[in-house]
Scaffold this motif. Structure first.
Motif, short mmCIF file in Angstrom:
data_model
loop_
_atom_site.label_atom_id
_atom_site.label_comp_id
_atom_site.label_asym_id
_atom_site.label_seq_id
_atom_site.Cartn_x
_atom_site.Cartn_y
_atom_site.Cartn_z
N PRO A 714 0.91 -0.97 -0.04
CA PRO A 714 -0.25 -0.31 0.05
C PRO A 714 0.72 0.89 0.04
O PRO A 714 0.85 2.27 -1.06
CB PRO A 714 -1.15 -0.07 1.38
N LEU A 715 2.06 1.49 0.79
CA LEU A 715 2.93 2.12 0.50
C LEU A 715 3.67 2.55 -0.63
O LEU A 715 3.35 3.49 -1.06
CB LEU A 715 3.94 1.81 1.70
N MET A 716 3.99 1.90 -1.39
CA MET A 716 4.75 1.90 -3.15
C MET A 716 3.66 2.35 -3.01
O MET A 716 3.41 3.50 -4.46
CB MET A 716 5.13 0.82 -3.00
N ARG A 717 2.20 1.71 -3.19
CA ARG A 717 1.20 2.22 -4.37
C ARG A 717 0.50 3.77 -4.60
O ARG A 717 0.66 4.55 -5.05
CB ARG A 717 -0.23 1.63 -4.65
N SER A 718 0.50 4.01 -2.96
CA SER A 718 0.80 5.51 -2.26
C SER A 718 1.85 6.45 -3.29
O SER A 718 0.87 7.94 -3.90
CB SER A 718 0.82 5.39 -0.66
N ARG A 719 2.83 5.95 -2.71
CA ARG A 719 3.94 7.16 -3.53
C ARG A 719 3.34 7.10 -5.10
O ARG A 719 4.38 8.38 -5.33
CB ARG A 719 5.15 6.32 -3.15
N ALA A 720 4.37 5.47 -5.71
CA ALA A 720 3.18 5.98 -7.15
C ALA A 720 2.10 6.35 -7.35
O ALA A 720 2.50 7.64 -8.30
CB ALA A 720 2.77 4.05 -7.90
N LYS A 721 1.05 6.77 -6.95
CA LYS A 721 0.69 7.54 -6.56
C LYS A 721 1.01 9.09 -7.07
O LYS A 721 0.28 9.86 -7.76
CB LYS A 721 -1.04 7.40 -5.87
N ALA A 722 1.38 9.65 -5.87
CA ALA A 722 1.48 10.98 -5.96
C ALA A 722 2.77 11.18 -7.00
O ALA A 722 2.59 11.87 -7.76
CB ALA A 722 2.74 10.67 -3.95
N VAL A 723 3.44 9.87 -7.53
CA VAL A 723 3.97 10.08 -8.72
C VAL A 723 3.34 10.50 -9.78
O VAL A 723 4.00 11.17 -10.82
CB VAL A 723 5.30 9.44 -8.94
N ASN A 724 2.46 9.65 -9.91
CA ASN A 724 1.69 9.75 -11.50
C ASN A 724 1.47 11.06 -11.31
O ASN A 724 1.24 11.51 -12.45
CB ASN A 724 0.78 8.48 -11.49
N PHE A 725 0.42 11.28 -10.86
CA PHE A 725 -0.29 12.68 -10.72
C PHE A 725 0.78 14.05 -10.43
O PHE A 725 0.97 14.90 -11.22
CB PHE A 725 -0.75 12.70 -9.57
N GLY A 726 1.97 13.51 -9.41
CA GLY A 726 3.06 14.22 -9.72
C GLY A 726 3.46 14.84 -11.18
O GLY A 726 3.87 16.42 -11.56
N ILE A 727 4.14 13.87 -12.29
CA ILE A 727 4.21 14.09 -13.23
C ILE A 727 3.11 14.96 -14.31
O ILE A 727 4.01 16.23 -14.91
CB ILE A 727 4.46 12.72 -13.87
N VAL A 728 2.05 14.65 -13.73
CA VAL A 728 0.67 15.57 -14.79
C VAL A 728 1.24 16.94 -14.66
O VAL A 728 1.18 17.33 -15.51
CB VAL A 728 -0.71 14.92 -14.36
N LYS A 748 13.71 12.85 -6.49
CA LYS A 748 14.38 12.58 -7.57
C LYS A 748 14.99 11.37 -8.28
O LYS A 748 14.17 10.84 -9.20
CB LYS A 748 15.78 13.17 -7.26
N LYS A 749 14.57 10.23 -7.34
CA LYS A 749 15.40 8.46 -7.91
C LYS A 749 13.89 7.97 -8.31
O LYS A 749 13.75 7.41 -9.34
CB LYS A 749 15.91 7.46 -6.86
N TYR A 750 12.67 8.00 -7.35
CA TYR A 750 11.02 7.76 -7.83
C TYR A 750 10.97 8.05 -9.52
O TYR A 750 10.29 7.99 -10.56
CB TYR A 750 10.89 8.34 -7.41
N ILE A 751 11.62 9.87 -9.75
CA ILE A 751 11.15 10.50 -10.76
C ILE A 751 11.88 9.67 -11.95
O ILE A 751 11.50 10.30 -12.98
CB ILE A 751 11.10 11.80 -10.41
N ASP A 752 12.77 9.96 -11.53
CA ASP A 752 13.73 8.51 -12.43
C ASP A 752 13.59 7.85 -12.94
O ASP A 752 13.81 7.49 -14.08
CB ASP A 752 15.28 9.06 -11.94
N ASN A 753 13.16 6.75 -12.03
CA ASN A 753 12.97 5.61 -12.24
C ASN A 753 11.41 5.48 -13.37
O ASN A 753 11.49 4.79 -14.36
CB ASN A 753 12.36 5.08 -10.91
N TYR A 754 10.59 6.56 -12.68
CA TYR A 754 9.56 6.62 -13.78
C TYR A 754 9.59 7.03 -14.80
O TYR A 754 9.27 6.13 -15.92
CB TYR A 754 8.45 8.07 -13.11
N PHE A 755 10.59 7.68 -15.38
CA PHE A 755 11.08 8.21 -16.70
C PHE A 755 11.28 6.80 -17.52
O PHE A 755 11.69 7.05 -18.85
CB PHE A 755 11.79 9.46 -16.43
N ALA A 756 12.29 6.68 -16.92
CA ALA A 756 13.20 4.94 -17.00
C ALA A 756 12.29 3.90 -17.51
O ALA A 756 12.74 3.58 -18.83
CB ALA A 756 14.45 4.91 -16.44
#
Length: 891
Positions: A714-728, A748-756
């Motif tokens: 659940p924590l991973m999903r919550s943080r991924a949700k923040a990244v998803n909407f943050g990217i937008v 920064k690592k989360y954002i870099d991983n998202y773009f990768a």
């Protein structure tokens, strides 16, 4: 003899202070401005109240100073400056240049050293020197001629510290504060000092021996074994710390006092800059109107209608010509119940008519015009037609056949503007001058009403406005076509006017008794929490008083002090969050604050806004407030009813259908902005995840954290949700770290991983920025434009902001267009089917209909069909739909 006054400002310190003291603030171009706004406010306060003869601002250089050479760890560990602050530094320097304020910096030295040197020079010249800073190190500079203005609370309060104040508070002279710092060190600058010595011990030693050097001359006299051992062991460190903390007052810099002379700060350059940054309140403080003063009204020929027979004959001509230009003067605080103070009409040939409402009865006039107003074949042209539409509902009249609204057209052409007054549009597009409402009525406490001005003045004003609409229609219509926004305008924005007017007129029914019960329940809960807090505190006190609360928490209960204020201790939410695990009283205090806010703003506040006739709340829906195209709500803002807390969600229980036999049907787009991102970017991984109907946040978490989808927590999903909407929304690592309460490195690592993982999203972002640079704007899928002059700026940080706007505007704007299309189509279906069910609210991606029971199935079908087919994307649009007897029940 009055001494000349020199104000010297620590630029880095003050900008940092204002950035963190004020909430995030951007102008309509998306440029962050909170720090420079705060800085300007302080500057203007000083200029106006102190009237300095000279003024200067000192800045640090980015390169290492002599202190770094003496001690490599000096200021080590300081966090990197947030991007939102960094981009405001060049703006600050541009502002200071416009004010005519001298700036100084020197490689190898800090701003403190420049301030020290300037202040010494000022003393030698016999000036009164005032130093504005948030750095306590400057206290060592205080003297008979040097006063330190210390920023402590927000941007409004500055403490004046002079030599006497320091002697009184510390019982040592200002220069001896250097020795105190040498002993105790300074964590913020990473100055080591002597371990085990705090401020109290350091002050005691300096009071007794006078300086660090004298302490070591008398080391044998020091009592306390451990203290003496530490002093002996860390002697070199103490002397080095004193050197690091000493402000240099003789750096090699040439000073010409005349360069710092303050001449004409409120000049054309600063006015232009404040207009660009949209600092309206600051412009007003220096006596500048928000809009340029325009010329006197032109005298135009018009025919005055003084009786009903005249009106009938003119209406016959209009019925044949099938065109009606309209302009009106409405007055009143309640947007639904305004009074008509003036009405002008014009025919196809431009002939102007003024209805003399002093001789004509309004109900008879509107009765005669009802047939014309409701004839959709007679096309209406006006400015802000929704306002007139809502007014006509009072007389049971519907305004049909909208052909053109200059207000909406101007918004589409210039979405970043914050005003679309006719006077401004006439000046801009026609190069002509007419008076605006503010110029004829005034503003603020001295403003007048239409009924207070002369009939002739009111008539000339109205006729000039009507003439402006006729001429603007031709020009704006051509511009809409030229910019390929024809479909956006005529198929989306223009029909939306009627939808929003209908929503405002219908309102949302509220069960006042339930609201009263909720108010009582919240009140009782607040009383219960109050007593529990008193028991935990061991006494009664004013919980709403930060001073009294601080005394209870930090003096009586001995909780660790996180932050101090001028009057005692800080008890803001950040402090309470950090104390949450220290004592059970903290949770109670946080809860009572939330409940008090809910009760005052969303329970008692809504109670005052219920219309006594309809028992409904009638919000205003704004079509021109956002540059992305989103609809906003005000008076009250029903899009902001809190939903994060259960107590907040319960407020939705009072929003119910007007008819007890009806239901509320709530249809909400599922992750529409992420679906738009998938479509626009063409990212196959995102598209595939949506089309396979995977949970997109879980899917993103598995990609970003590189784990199997079954192992996503659940924590991973919550943080991924923040990244998803943050990217937008073009979020930075600073913003994401703040939202998730994690380090910037981790963010920064989360954002870099998202773009990768979603590489086409990254490619889209790069491509759209290049397109924006070439054409100067970006568009949504439906042709909505947003101009980005920021991309042409010579300033790196402003250009970076423009790039973020370029990548997220097409996504946010397209999502806004889609919900508008859905609203128009759903409204049209309900109207054509002559259904009793009506749209009553739109909240971002959510649409609410009040549906009668026997139409419930049909309403659900219409909402799903129209919302899911509002746009043809590479991923399916999905709608979550539910219904219930209250807004709360639909979720």
């Amino acid at each position: 003899m009055i001494k000349r006054k020199w104000m010297i400002i620590d630029g880095n310190s003050l900008l940092n202070r204002t950035f963190y003291a004020l909430p995030p603030l951007t102008n309509t171009k998306g440029i962050h401005t909170n720090a420079i706004y705060g800085f300007a406010s302080i500057l203007m306060k000083i200029i106006d109240e102190e009237k300095p003869d000279y003024m200067g601002v000192a800045f640090d250089e980015r390169k290492p100073t002599f202190r770094h050479k003496d001690f490599k760890e000096y200021k080590a560990g300081r966090l990197k400056m947030p991007e939102e602050l960094a981009e405001q530094f060049p703006l600050l320097k541009e502002m200071l240049k416009s004010f005519g304020i001298e700036m100084v910096s020197l490689e190898g030295y800090e701003a403190d050293d420049l301030i020290g040197t300037l202040s010494r020079y000022g003393e030698e010249q016999g000036l009164e020197v005032n130093i504005i800073t948030g750095d306590r190190d400057a206290f060592q500079l205080a003297s008979d001629q040097v006063i330190i203005w210390y920023t402590k609370k927000g941007i409004s309060h500055l403490d004046k510290i002079n030599k006497e104040e320091i002697l009184k508070k510390y019982e040592i002279n200002p220069k001896q504060l250097i020795d105190v710092k040498g002993l105790m060190g300074d964590k913020s600058d990473n100055i080591p000092g002597v371990p085990g010595i705090g401020e109290k011990t350091a002050l005691k030693l300096i009071k007794e021996y006078g300086s660090i050097e004298e302490i070591y001359h008398n080391i044998d006299k020091i009592s306390g074994k451990k203290l003496k051992e530490n002093l002996e062991k860390y002697k070199e460190q103490a002397i080095l710390s004193k050197k690091l903390g000493t402000i240099v007052r003789n750096i090699p810099i040439e000073i010409q006092l005349e360069d710092f002379k303050l001449k004409n700060p409120y000049n054309k350059k600063i006015i232009q800059l404040f207009r660009e940054w949209e600092f309206s309140s600051l412009l007003e403080k220096i006596g500048v109107q928000k809009t340029p003063t325009l010329l006197q009204q032109k005298t135009l020929e018009y025919q005055e209608i003084i009786n009903i027979e005249q009106l009938k004959s003119i209406l016959k001509l209009i019925e044949k010509e099938k065109i009606l230009y309209l302009q009106w003067l409405l007055e009143g605080k309640n947007h639904r119940k305004k009074f008509l103070e003036g009405l002008g009409i014009a025919r196809k040939n431009g002939q102007l008519y003024l209805l003399n409402l002093e001789n004509l009865e309004i109900t008879k006039v509107l009765g005669e015009m009802k047939e014309i107003f409701e004839n959709e074949k007679i096309k209406k042209i006006g400015h802000n037609l929704k306002e007139f539409m809502v007014f006509l509902f009072l007389y049971n009249i519907r305004l049909e056949g909208l052909k053109f609204d200059t207000y909406i057209a101007a918004y589409l052409l210039e979405p970043s503007e914050n005003k679309y007054d006719l006077s401004l549009l006439v000046a801009k597009y026609l190069n002509q001058s007419i008076l605006g409402e503010e110029q004829i009525l005034g503003k603020g406490k001295k403003s007048k009403q239409y009924k207070d001005i002369s009939y002739q003045e009111k008539s000339d004003f109205l006729i000039n406005q009507l003439d402006g609409i006729i001429k603007l229609y031709t020009v704006l219509k051509e511009k809409i076509d030229e910019q390929n926004m024809t479909s956006l305008y005529y198929d989306i924005e223009l029909p939306l006017i009627e939808v929003l007017a209908s929503m405002e007129n219908l309102g949302f029914h509220v069960e006042k008794e339930k609201l009263k019960e909720l108010s009582k329940e919240f009140g009782e809960k607040i009383d219960l929490l109050t007593n529990e807090i008193y028991q935990l505190a061991g006494e009664e006190f004013n919980i709403n008083s930060p001073k009294q609360l601080g005394q209870i928490l930090f003096e009586k209960l001995k909780l660790p002090v996180i932050k101090r204020t001028k009057t005692g201790y800080s008890t803001n939410i950040e402090v309470l969050e950090r104390l949450k695990d220290k004592h059970p009283i903290i949770e109670k205090i946080m809860e009572i604050r939330q409940l008090t806010k809910l009760k005052s703003t969303y329970v008692d506040g809504l109670m005052d806004l219920i219309d006594p006739e309809t028992q409904n709340i009638h919000s205003s829906f704004n079509q021109t407030m956002t540059s992305t195209g989103r609809i906003s709500s005000s008076d009250p803002n029903l899009q902001n009813i809190p939903i994060k807390m259960e107590m907040g969600r319960r407020i939705r229980k009072v929003f119910v259908p007007k008819n007890s036999q009806s239901y509320l049907v709530d249809a909400d787009y599922s992750q529409i902005e992420l679906r738009v991102l998938a479509h626009i970017s063409g990212d196959e991984d995102l598209i595939d995840a949506f089309n396979r109907e995977q949970d997109i946040h879980t899917h993103t978490a598995s990609q970003v954290f590189n784990v199997d989808i079954q192992k996503v927590t659940p924590l991973m999903r919550s943080r991924a949700k923040a990244v998803n909407f943050g990217i937008v929304y073009g979020i930075s690592d600073f913003g994401l770290s703040r939202d998730l309460n994690i380090s910037r490195a981790e963010a920064k690592k989360y954002i870099d991983n998202y773009f990768a993982k979603y590489h086409r999203v990254k490619e889209y972002m790069e491509e759209i920025v290049e397109i924006a640079k070439k054409q100067g704007y970006v568009t949504t899928l439906f042709g909505r434009r947003r101009y980005l002059p920021e991309l042409q700026s010579r300033n790196y940080n402003i250009r970076s902001m423009g790039e973020r706007l370029a990548l997220n505007t097409p996504i946010q704007g397209t999502a806004a267009d889609i919900i508008k299309i859905a609203m128009v189509n759903v409204y049209k279906r309900l109207k054509e089917s002559q259904m009793q069910s009506k749209i009553i609210l739109q909240v971002h991606d959510e649409l609410i209909i009040e549906a009668v029971e026997n139409e419930l199935e049909q309403v659900e079908k219409i909402m799903i069909e129209e919302m899911e087919n509002a746009a043809d994307l590479k991923v399916a649009l999905k709608v979550d739909i539910s219904y219930g007897k209250s807004w709360y029940d639909t979720k």
